[in-house]
Design an enzyme around this catalytic site. Structure first.
Site, mmCIF file in Angstrom:
data_model
loop_
_atom_site.group_PDB
_atom_site.id
_atom_site.type_symbol
_atom_site.label_atom_id
_atom_site.label_comp_id
_atom_site.label_asym_id
_atom_site.label_seq_id
_atom_site.Cartn_x
_atom_site.Cartn_y
_atom_site.Cartn_z
ATOM 1 N N HIS A 1 -0.248 -1.218 1.957
ATOM 2 C CA HIS A 1 0.285 -0.864 0.647
ATOM 3 C C HIS A 1 0.931 -2.056 -0.061
ATOM 4 C CE1 HIS A 1 3.056 1.696 -1.996
ATOM 5 N NE2 HIS A 1 1.863 2.158 -2.267
ATOM 6 N N LYS B 1 1.584 -5.458 -2.230
ATOM 7 C CA LYS B 1 1.082 -6.067 -3.462
ATOM 8 C C LYS B 1 1.712 -7.446 -3.580
ATOM 9 C CE LYS B 1 1.150 -1.412 -4.480
ATOM 10 N NZ LYS B 1 1.981 -0.363 -3.855
ATOM 11 N N ASP C 1 -0.921 -21.786 -4.393
ATOM 12 C CA ASP C 1 -0.620 -23.146 -3.929
ATOM 13 C C ASP C 1 0.620 -23.220 -3.046
ATOM 14 O OD1 ASP C 1 -2.814 -23.972 -5.387
ATOM 15 O OD2 ASP C 1 -1.633 -24.585 -7.136
ATOM 16 N N HIS D 1 7.050 4.146 -11.199
ATOM 17 C CA HIS D 1 6.413 3.662 -9.972
ATOM 18 C C HIS D 1 7.181 2.519 -9.321
ATOM 19 C CE1 HIS D 1 2.946 1.852 -7.607
ATOM 20 N NE2 HIS D 1 2.852 3.126 -7.296
ATOM 21 N N LYS E 1 9.831 0.236 -7.231
ATOM 22 C CA LYS E 1 10.577 0.335 -5.987
ATOM 23 C C LYS E 1 11.643 -0.756 -6.018
ATOM 24 C CE LYS E 1 5.901 0.998 -5.166
ATOM 25 N NZ LYS E 1 5.746 2.385 -5.395
ATOM 26 N N ASP F 1 25.714 -3.296 -5.061
ATOM 27 C CA ASP F 1 26.849 -3.917 -5.746
ATOM 28 C C ASP F 1 26.338 -4.918 -6.785
ATOM 29 O OD1 ASP F 1 28.444 -2.390 -4.065
ATOM 30 O OD2 ASP F 1 28.616 -3.965 -2.565
#
Length: 488
Positions: free
Chosen positions: A229, A231, A236, A406, A408, A413
């Site tokens: 899952h 991404k 370089d 979508h 995450k 703090d």
């Protein structure tokens, strides 16, 4: 003649069906003992045992497809590659792993606490750009791909053959024509709808395209329940992108179903990019059983700096410990003033509910932000159960009204931000290969705080105590969905 045919059918039935029934019952009993020994929680083990004993014909195949939570062979694949490419694999381990069960920091900050818990090294001297939604993400990514000099590594759960997918493919093809090495990993399940012509076009141009292929090896042959899952993009060895965005027009508001997919990523420059590269390298070792000969693992010595401190949190079903749960629990344990979590799915395990409860009991401002529309109905309905459970301990849950949320993201703090691919659900915690970056850089933290403040301002609380949230049929669906939460 019909009489003989009837007798023949009866003979076949008497000969083969009873032994088949006995065989299935024996396999179910064996599987029940296997569940008692290997299923992660006692509640799940009991559920599987009851199902295997009472309805073996239905539950037996489901058990061997969905019940396992440990992914076999990943570590062994890296070890096998290491026998032929010692220096390369040693570089990956140096970037990703510190000694287990040994304190390597002073534990003075939330980031240090998390790094020690996950046995992941810290690095400094990084700079970051917060990329909110698809337009900013793809503009940043495509511009830098066109400037790549040596190589481009990409890893996505979903690729689509749409407008933005075509733009990405065109940019990668231009790279290859300039002599830049391009390697692309994708998840087979996530890309089930990707037309074969898309991959063939890239391969024909000389791009190294590989499915992560979680079903490699005899043990994993039927394990379609695992996913990669992650991404990420690395260019370089110096620049990287990590976040929740896949490659698809929905992130640009061009999807007719949902006008807006709200998501977030971070662009990274500095030594953290090599650690993201190491995550890609480990996944590539699994998929290709070879190393990355062009990868740059050493840069010019950096001036010692305590700015841009960060760490990678790469988790997955090959881990020996529940590291994804430990990551979120660490954030909760170190929060003193606020703990804000944005996630598309709300299906936490018991350990995380306890961790959130402990933070709230200390007076921490704990709040969660989730979508107001469904992407996956079973997960969406299960989330209602946990909303009410959190309401009982004084933790508000807000629903984002515009499109599908979508992103995450975790804010601790004014000290720590986590951004990446890990959802607040059992699938991300135990079944998916995931990646988050943990960052303690003041400017990025301020940008994320401002972003989340705006997101919460646009949202409304949905789990106020005593409020009736849905009709009876939806409450029944919620109860049923909650039973399947360990595999959602």
């Amino acid at each position: 003649m019909q009489i003989f045919d009837s007798l023949s059918q009866q003979s076949w039935f008497i000969t083969f069906i009873p032994p088949l029934v006995v065989l299935i019952e024996l396999l179910a009993i064996f599987s029940a003992f296997h569940a008692l020994r290997h299923v992660r929680t006692s509640q799940a083990a009991v559920a599987w045992v009851i199902g295997l004993v009472t309805i073996p014909f239905l539950v037996l195949p489901m058990y061997w497809v969905f019940a396992r939570h440990r992914f076999e062979g990943y570590r062994e694949a890296i070890r096998a590659v290491g026998e032929r490419h010692v220096q390369s694999v040693a570089s990956v381990r140096r970037e990703l792993v510190t000694d287990a069960n040994v304190r390597t920091t002073t534990l003075d900050t939330s980031l240090e606490y998390l790094a020690d818990v996950l046995d992941t090294p810290l690095c400094d001297g990084n700079t970051f750009d917060l990329l909110i939604d698809g337009a900013a993400f793809f503009e940043s990514l495509l511009q830098r791909i066109d400037a790549a000099e040596h190589y481009v590594y990409l890893e996505f759960y979903i690729l689509r053959d749409d407008e933005i997918g075509s733009q990405l493919a065109d940019a990668l093809l231009r790279c290859v024509k300039r002599g830049v090495v391009v390697r692309l990993l994708y998840d087979e399940v996530g890309c089930l709808r990707l037309p074969g012509r898309y991959i063939r076009r890239l391969v024909a141009a000389g791009i190294d395209v590989r499915a992560f292929n979680t079903r490699q090896g005899f043990v994993n042959r039927f394990q379609i329940n695992f996913r990669n899952h992650r991404k990420l993009v690395v260019i370089d060895g110096a620049t990287a992108w990590v976040g929740g965005l896949n490659v698809g027009d929905e992130y640009l508001g061009k999807n007719s179903k949902n006008l807006r997919w709200r998501d977030t990523a971070v662009a990274i420059r500095g030594s953290l990019a090599r650690k993201v590269q190491a995550v890609f390298a480990g996944d590539y070792y699994w998929a290709a059983r070879t190393d990355l000969p062009e990868a740059i693992w050493h840069s010019e010595p950096d001036t010692p700096s305590h700015s841009g401190l960060a760490a990678v949190c790469a988790t997955g079903p090959a881990d020996q410990r529940p590291r994804a749960t430990m990551m979120f629990a660490s954030a909760a344990a170190t929060a003193k003033r606020r703990l804000w979590i944005s996630t598309p799915y709300l299906v936490p395990d018991d350990a995380l509910v306890v961790a959130l409860s402990m933070a709230r009991a200390r007076g921490v401002d704990v709040r969660l932000l989730i979508p107001s529309i469904a992407d996956q109905w079973a997960v969406f309905l299960a989330g209602y159960y946990y909303e009410q459970q959190l309401a009982e301990i004084g933790i508000p849950v807000y629903r984002f009204p515009e499109g599908f949320l979508h992103q995450k993201c975790v804010l601790v703090d004014d000290d720590l931000v986590l951004i990446g691919s890990t959802n607040f659900d059992n699938r991300s915690l135990y079944l998916n290969f995931e990646l988050m970056v943990a960052i303690a850089e003041p400017k990025l933290i301020a940008d994320v705080a401002e972003m989340l403040e705006q997101d919460f301002a646009e949202s409304s609380r949905s789990n106020a105590s005593g409020e009736s949230l849905r009709p009876l049929f939806a409450r029944v669906g919620t109860a049923i969905a909650r039973l399947f939460s360990p595999v959602l």
